[in-house]
Write an enzyme that holds these catalytic residues in place. Structure first.
Site, short mmCIF file in Angstrom:
data_model
loop_
_atom_site.label_atom_id
_atom_site.label_comp_id
_atom_site.label_asym_id
_atom_site.label_seq_id
_atom_site.Cartn_x
_atom_site.Cartn_y
_atom_site.Cartn_z
N GLU A 127 2.98 7.40 -9.14
CA GLU A 127 3.99 6.69 -9.92
C GLU A 127 3.59 6.55 -11.38
O GLU A 127 3.69 5.47 -11.98
CB GLU A 127 4.29 5.32 -9.30
N ASP A 165 6.56 3.16 2.55
CA ASP A 165 6.34 2.10 1.57
C ASP A 165 6.82 0.75 2.08
O ASP A 165 7.88 0.28 1.64
CB ASP A 165 7.07 2.46 0.26
N GLU A 179 8.97 -7.54 -0.83
CA GLU A 179 9.71 -6.58 -1.66
C GLU A 179 10.90 -6.01 -0.90
O GLU A 179 11.98 -5.85 -1.45
CB GLU A 179 8.77 -5.44 -2.10
C1 GCV Z 1 2.77 -1.65 -7.71
C2 GCV Z 1 6.21 0.60 -4.42
C3 GCV Z 1 6.67 -0.56 -5.26
C4 GCV Z 1 5.96 -0.57 -6.61
C5 GCV Z 1 4.45 -0.61 -6.36
C6 GCV Z 1 4.07 0.61 -5.53
C7 GCV Z 1 2.61 0.63 -5.18
O1 GCV Z 1 6.65 1.79 -4.98
O2 GCV Z 1 8.05 -0.51 -5.41
O3 GCV Z 1 6.39 -1.70 -7.31
O4 GCV Z 1 3.73 -0.63 -7.56
O5 GCV Z 1 4.81 0.60 -4.33
O6 GCV Z 1 2.30 0.17 -4.09
O7 GCV Z 1 1.80 1.08 -5.97
#
Ligand code: GCV
Length: 663
Positions: free
Chosen positions: A257, A330, A358
């Site tokens: 990411e 995730d 989340e």
């Molecule tokens: C901290 C998901 C979440 C992101 C998070 C990522 C991760 O994609 O939406 O906010 O980033 O996981 O665990 O690194």
């Protein structure tokens, strides 16, 4: 103990009747008490603790070589002895007694406890600007602009709340890490926090940005094989340990990411992790290297971490642990476990759970997560793991967790990290008795209904959001409401709901059998065959592993379409029923907590309707069948729902136009 006193739960773990006497005689075999034993003394002499005990003796041997957090408690009549090899073990023993006392439970004649995992760690996703990624309980607890000069008393509260449930480490900052966290001024702030946490046995770790040498000190590269880069990290580690001698180590999100990583320099994850591990090793620090990656290989998203990491088995230094999310995608409401677990026998591994919700309704929905984590441990043996991490749900809200009942998830994480054999019922019971009600004053059926509400709540959320193995059909970005139709031009395909649900005229679900993406082949043979066969695949993962025809016959005798409707209807109905459970509990819960939770349960029930209506109406376009009668009443129309984009901002601050469209 009155219910009003329990409103103080965020600051008071031992909230027995304030008019009771303290245990009159608490003695230690040590003459001088360490700061940790002093904390134990405070717990054991707190007013109201253990009303029928007159004497407590604390015996610690403090042989550092014992190096564990175990303790024994023996009781003879009204006398108790805590015996532990370390001061921290004694403190854990004191917390155990405090827990029993707070819930009014009897102290048995013998207790022997030893944690299943040596490292039980919270991961904060806190940014240096005070925001929290995926945080729903206010802003960050860490007041970086005040530290180290101003030390909020909440830092010690936080440490105490962690230690009281066995958590012994914390990563202070977001895995999307700012390089600034390793700058000297920040290290002094972190030292102040570490000094506060130390007596509670909480070690501090940091998330680090792999390109920090470039960002902080203008090195031309962060290549892990470059000697100047290696030297930079060694010096930085030396600097950290000169300030914080018991610093735990680094957590790293690399090449994921948008985060930098060794692959930017043509190196492997192992080369990157080992370079950091070698800088930390002389100080006994460790690296937790995350396996949450998006492989450049064009494969099923659920296969990518395995494809990238499994071939590196045995190539990591001994002080590296691979940190793997519980599922391969995730933190979805339900996932199959990640097949990477057990697939790297020569590499230490740890699991990462998400305590912050989340994907489970943020701080608006009740979703008690012990059943989810227990489900994981029923598939992945705790003995195969080195450690357990939980992404924290903690912020600077007065109660620290936003939803008052979300404290139970923080609690459950700590308790399961200590003892993964505890049942969700037992953990819910402990939390409810010690922090929500007075069990002596609460009728048994009310207490039972509360425990049921907790233990069914995660499955309820699964049912109204993503039953039968559906996953990732959330609204774009905020991951709160449903958006199975979401289609953002130019976005990664594997961030789109349709990538996961694959709805078409033939059926629903992601074919991960050998005729599809073949993700099933990443599992051990015994499971591969179970998952690959539509007739043996567990129904709660059916649409995770199969593209299932709409008229496929389920165990219930319903077709898949009817079962899908049934699950959405059941989930929404159960969410609505929680309001009745809560109404019945009203006389036994503090008014402030009752009112707050009641408001959130109303929101949850309304959201469950939105989920049900959105998903059933959307999928019915593909099934070409009307929703089954139990789905009615349907409150919304698909065009309205699409127009709204069910985001949390829309939801919490609805515009007049939105409200109109919902009338
Ligand atoms: C901290 C998901 C979440 C992101 C998070 C990522 C991760 O994609 O939406 O906010 O980033 O996981 O665990 O690194």
């Amino acid at each position: 103990m009155t219910t009003v006193i329990k409103t103080l739960l965020s600051v008071c773990l031992i909230c027995s009747c304030l008019t009771s006497q303290a245990v009159s005689d608490v003695t230690f075999n040590k003459k001088r008490l360490s700061p940790t034993l002093e904390l134990a003394r405070q717990e054991l002499t707190a007013p109201g603790i253990l009303p029928d005990i007159t004497q407590i003796r604390v015996e610690t041997r403090s042989r550092p070589s014992d190096g564990n957090d175990s303790y024994e408690i023996t009781r003879q009549d009204d006398r108790i002895t805590i015996t532990a090899p370390t001061d921290l073990g004694a403190l854990y023993g004191a917390y155990h007694l405090a827990r029993l006392s707070a819930s009014g439970a009897h102290v048995p004649s013998h207790i022997s406890e030893s944690p299943a995992f040596a490292l039980r760690i919270l991961n904060h996703w806190d940014n240096l600007d005070g925001t929290i990624e995926r945080g729903y309980a206010g802003r960050s607890m860490w007041k970086w602009d005040e530290l180290p000069d101003v030390m909020s008393p909440r830092y010690a509260d936080y440490a105490r709340r962690n230690a009281s449930i066995g958590i012994n480490a914390t990563v202070l900052n977001n895995v999307n890490a700012s390089p600034l966290i390793l700058s000297t001024p920040y290290l002094h702030k972190i030292k102040a926090l570490a000094d506060t946490f130390r007596p509670y046995g909480i070690k501090v770790f940091l998330s680090v940005n792999f390109a920090t040498p470039m960002a902080l000190d203008s090195l031309p590269t962060a290549d892990p094989l470059d000697p100047a880069v290696q030297k930079w990290w060694k010096r930085k580690a030396d600097e950290i340990y000169s300030l914080i001698p018991d610093f735990g180590g680094f957590l790293v999100k690399a090449n994921s990411e948008g985060q930098p990583g060794p692959m930017d320099f043509g190196r492997t994850h192992a080369e990157g992790a080992n370079m950091l591990a070698r800088a930390l090793r002389p100080h006994h620090g460790i690296v937790m290297w995350r396996a949450f990656v998006y492989s450049p290989i064009d494969a099923d998203r659920a296969k990518q971490a395995y494809m990238e990491f499994q071939p590196l088995d045995g190539r990591f230094d001994p002080n590296v642990i691979i940190q793997i999310k519980n599922g391969p995608i995730d933190f979805q409401p339900r996932e199959a476990y990640s097949p990477l677990f057990g697939a790297m026998p020569a590499t230490p591994q740890m699991v990462e759970f998400q305590v912050t919700q989340e994907y489970l309704g943020h701080a608006n929905h009740l979703a008690f997560l012990a059943p989810m984590w227990q489900e994981f441990f029923s598939q992945v043996s705790p003995a195969s793991l080195k450690a357990v991490a939980g992404v924290a749900n903690v912020g600077d809200d007065p109660n620290m967790t936003g939803h008052p009942l979300a404290d139970a998830n923080w609690y459950a994480f700590g308790r399961l990290a200590w003892d993964p054999t505890l049942t969700p019922e037992a953990i819910a019971g402990e939390w409810i008795d010690s922090r929500l009600i007075d069990p002596a004053e609460t009728p048994a059926d009310i207490r039972r209904s509360l425990i049921d509400m907790f233990t069914t709540s995660r499955e309820t959320v699964v049912d109204y959001m993503m039953p039968l193995g559906l996953h990732h059909i959330f609204a774009w970005g905020h991951h709160y409401g449903p958006e199975p139709w979401c289609d953002i031009e130019g976005a990664r395909p594997d961030w789109m709901p349709s990538y996961y649900h694959r709805a078409d005229k033939a059926g629903l679900g992601f074919d991960r059998t050998p005729s599809g993406s073949d993700a099933v082949s990443q599992y051990p043979d015994s499971l591969r065959s179970v998952y690959a066969d539509i007739s043996t695949c567990p129904e709660n993962l059916l649409l995770w592993f199969h593209h299932v025809p709409w008229d496929h016959r389920m165990q219930s005798g319903r077709t898949m379409w009817q079962e899908l409707c049934h699950r959405y209807a059941t989930g929404a109905a159960r969410a609505a029923r929680y309001q009745h459970v809560w109404a019945d509990a009203r006389p036994y819960v503090s008014p402030a907590i009752w009112t707050d939770v009641n408001r959130r349960l109303i929101t949850q029930a309304r959201d469950a309707q939105w989920w049900k209506d959105a998903c059933v109406l959307y999928f019915s376009q593909f099934s070409s069948q009307a929703p089954t009668p139990e789905v009615y009443p349907i409150h919304h129309t698909l065009p309205d729902l699409k127009h709204i984009n069910l985001g949390i901002d829309n939801y919490t601050n609805p515009s007049p136009a939105l409200l109109d469209s919902l009338r």
